[in-house]
Design an enzyme around this catalytic site. Structure first.
Site, PDB file in Angstrom:
ATOM      1  CG  LEU A  55     -43.459 -23.352 -17.492  1.00 46.14           C
ATOM      2  CD1 LEU A  55     -43.804 -23.139 -18.967  1.00 46.14           C
ATOM      3  CD2 LEU A  55     -44.298 -22.449 -16.613  1.00 46.14           C
ATOM      4  CG  ASP A  56     -46.862 -28.231 -13.107  1.00 47.90           C
ATOM      5  OD1 ASP A  56     -45.865 -28.169 -12.368  1.00 47.90           O
ATOM      6  OD2 ASP A  56     -48.026 -28.017 -12.717  1.00 47.90           O
ATOM      7  CB  CYS A  57     -44.485 -32.600 -17.387  1.00 47.14           C
ATOM      8  SG  CYS A  57     -44.316 -33.622 -18.869  1.00 47.14           S
ATOM      9  CB  THR A  59     -47.844 -26.071 -17.672  1.00 48.66           C
ATOM     10  OG1 THR A  59     -48.644 -26.530 -16.588  1.00 48.66           O
ATOM     11  CG2 THR A  59     -48.144 -24.613 -17.937  1.00 48.66           C
ATOM     12  NE  ARG A 156     -51.934 -29.629 -12.835  1.00 48.88           N
ATOM     13  CZ  ARG A 156     -51.138 -30.593 -13.315  1.00 48.88           C
ATOM     14  NH1 ARG A 156     -49.860 -30.356 -13.515  1.00 48.88           N
ATOM     15  NH2 ARG A 156     -51.623 -31.775 -13.587  1.00 48.88           N
TER      16      ARG A 156
END
Length: 227
Positions: A55-57, A59, A156
């Site tokens: 997961l993105d940092c 998120t 996003r």
């Protein structure tokens, strides 16, 4: 073990499912100050743990890691073959007029501005996202996002491309949307897959950590600010 350090949703001999907080990397960075991550936290207590997806940092939400080589191979296969069900919750800037829709725009890394992504019809990789409105407020919309593919920054970018960037998105949101929230309003709410050994269908849910939540009278179609 404190909940702040590691929030475990499920664990057996083959897998561990955790709730990643916003602001924590999924895997460690190159620099020493970026070593702290969900992977290193899990591996500090379960050394055999292996990363399956990221997961993105910014998120938050559900992540699964494998604890054996066999489970790692099988979980990788399920993600690769798109057999894993993923559902995200998000807050998008402005009012989305339609109730449901699909974004199908190919993405590629924007090398001069990495780690940002961009739409590219010539060289981009297929990226598909289904979305559904859950509630509307005057200047933002509460949406459920279902990615069919798993490209970097897919949700996003797709929301930005349809004119509704996510609140608090420091990569893609314009100033008004960026300042409406203290963090990216994107949460990996639900993850569905088959157990890598038993084959039993499993689903895990991480309670939403978004800054805005449905008002008690959710049927009215409005949200309230709970900051």
């Amino acid at each position: 073990m404190s909940r702040k350090f590691l929030s475990i949703l499920y664990r057996d001999d083959e897998i561990i499912v955790v709730d990643k907080p916003s602001g924590l990397l999924s895997v460690p960075g190159v620099l020493a100050e970026r070593w702290d991550s969900m992977a290193t936290r899990v591996q500090s207590v379960l050394p055999t743990a292996r990363v399956v997806h990221r997961l993105d940092c910014a998120t938050s939400g559900v992540m699964v890691m494998a604890l054996t080589a066999q489970s790692h191979r099988e979980m990788n296969r399920q993600f690769r073959e798109r057999e894993v069900g993923k559902c995200y919750l998000a807050l998008a800037y402005g009012q989305i007029k339609q109730d449901t829709g699909t974004v199908n725009l190919p993405l590629i890394k924007d090398w001069p501005n990495r780690p940002k992504q961009k739409v590219c019809f010539e060289q981009g990789k297929e990226a598909i996202t289904h979305w559904q409105v859950l509630a509307r407020q005057q200047d933002y919309t509460y949406v459920e996002l279902t990615p069919i593919t798993g490209r970097s920054h897919q949700l996003r970018m797709h929301m930005k491309e349809i004119g509704h960037p996510l609140l608090g998105d420091d990569f893609y949101a314009p100033e008004p949307a960026l300042t409406m929230a203290k963090r990216l309003q994107l949460h990996a709410h639900r993850l569905h897959f088959k157990h890598p050994v038993t084959g039993i269908a499993m689903e895990f849910v991480a309670p939403t950590s978004l800054e805005f939540k449905l008002a008690p009278s959710a049927s009215s179609g409005y949200l309230q600010n709970t900051k």
